[in-house]
Design a protein around this motif. Sequence first.
Motif, PDB file in Angstrom:
ATOM      1  N   ASN A  79      38.606  33.135  48.545  1.00  8.90           N
ATOM      2  CA  ASN A  79      38.831  32.764  49.937  1.00  8.90           C
ATOM      3  C   ASN A  79      40.048  33.452  50.542  1.00  8.90           C
ATOM      4  N   GLY A  80      40.951  33.936  49.686  1.00  8.82           N
ATOM      5  CA  GLY A  80      42.151  34.582  50.210  1.00  8.82           C
ATOM      6  C   GLY A  80      41.958  36.026  50.622  1.00  8.82           C
ATOM      7  N   THR A  98      45.060  31.842  49.921  1.00  9.37           N
ATOM      8  CA  THR A  98      44.593  31.125  51.115  1.00  9.37           C
ATOM      9  C   THR A  98      45.762  30.582  51.932  1.00  9.37           C
ATOM     10  N   ARG A 100      47.043  27.692  51.879  1.00 14.48           N
ATOM     11  CA  ARG A 100      46.780  26.328  52.325  1.00 14.48           C
ATOM     12  C   ARG A 100      47.457  25.356  51.356  1.00 14.48           C
ATOM     13  N   GLU A 106      41.143  21.958  55.511  1.00 17.92           N
ATOM     14  CA  GLU A 106      40.231  23.083  55.330  1.00 17.92           C
ATOM     15  C   GLU A 106      40.068  23.421  53.855  1.00 17.92           C
ATOM     16  N   LEU A 107      41.171  23.392  53.118  1.00 16.56           N
ATOM     17  CA  LEU A 107      41.115  23.673  51.685  1.00 16.56           C
ATOM     18  C   LEU A 107      40.290  22.611  50.964  1.00 16.56           C
ATOM     19  N   TRP A 110      36.720  23.353  51.534  1.00 21.74           N
ATOM     20  CA  TRP A 110      36.287  24.496  50.723  1.00 21.74           C
ATOM     21  C   TRP A 110      36.007  24.050  49.286  1.00 21.74           C
ATOM     22  N   THR A 140      38.561  27.136  43.166  1.00 19.36           N
ATOM     23  CA  THR A 140      39.796  27.574  43.825  1.00 19.36           C
ATOM     24  C   THR A 140      40.024  29.064  43.607  1.00 19.36           C
ATOM     25  N   SER A 141      40.641  29.683  44.595  1.00 21.97           N
ATOM     26  CA  SER A 141      40.959  31.108  44.494  1.00 21.97           C
ATOM     27  C   SER A 141      42.257  31.301  43.717  1.00 21.97           C
ATOM     28  N   GLY A 145      43.265  36.545  44.901  1.00 21.12           N
ATOM     29  CA  GLY A 145      41.844  36.607  45.223  1.00 21.12           C
ATOM     30  C   GLY A 145      41.102  37.635  44.400  1.00 21.12           C
TER      31      GLY A 145
END
Length: 209
Positions: A79-80, A98, A100, A106-107, A110, A140-141, A145
């Motif tokens: 996502n990053g 990300t 976040r 938002e996280l 996701w 999770t990223s 990323g």
Amino acid sequence: MNNSVTNTARLLGAGLRALLVLTVVCGVLYPLAVTGVAQALFNSKANGSEITSGGKVVGSSLIGQQGYGLDYFQPRPANGLGENSVNTQYKLILSGATNRSGDNAELITWVKEAKAKVVKDNSTADYKVRPSQVPADAVTSSGSGLDPDISPAYADLQVHRVAERNGLSVARVRQLVDRHTDGRTLGFMGEPRVNVLELNTALKELTKG
């Protein structure tokens, strides 16, 4: 006056000689020596840790790739990652996190969506994935990323899907994962990991062979 000119010429000459010597030593001899040692002792790493398949370079073991179909093992989310929007002459993928916080709405969305997808994608007719089985790296990223590795737990979660889609036994695919699982560096640094590109390359060779 003559002494001043002579001294200046002497200093300039010394400076030019020093520049020439340092250019040869630091700009030619040292890079050649470092390159030679790297090529002789660490050839693979010095050339980008390339992974080959069928005589062609398919990527680097240091950089994660996206876009695998469900016949293959999936990497961590990315996502990053972003696209270059400044110099659009070049199409670049920009690495990054990300950014976040852990309680960011938002996280959290996701992560929930990613977990639901992992459960759905990896459940088969004979094997149902429970949400509690999904490890953190599946949803999770990484900071860049571009993490090339996944945890053995995430790889094991995907074994049944990969086996079913490729007409292989679960035991055969699990053996493949075990062969591509690396332990902690020096026995105590980091965590056990599975390189996704190396694993998928081996899987492709197994199914096509």
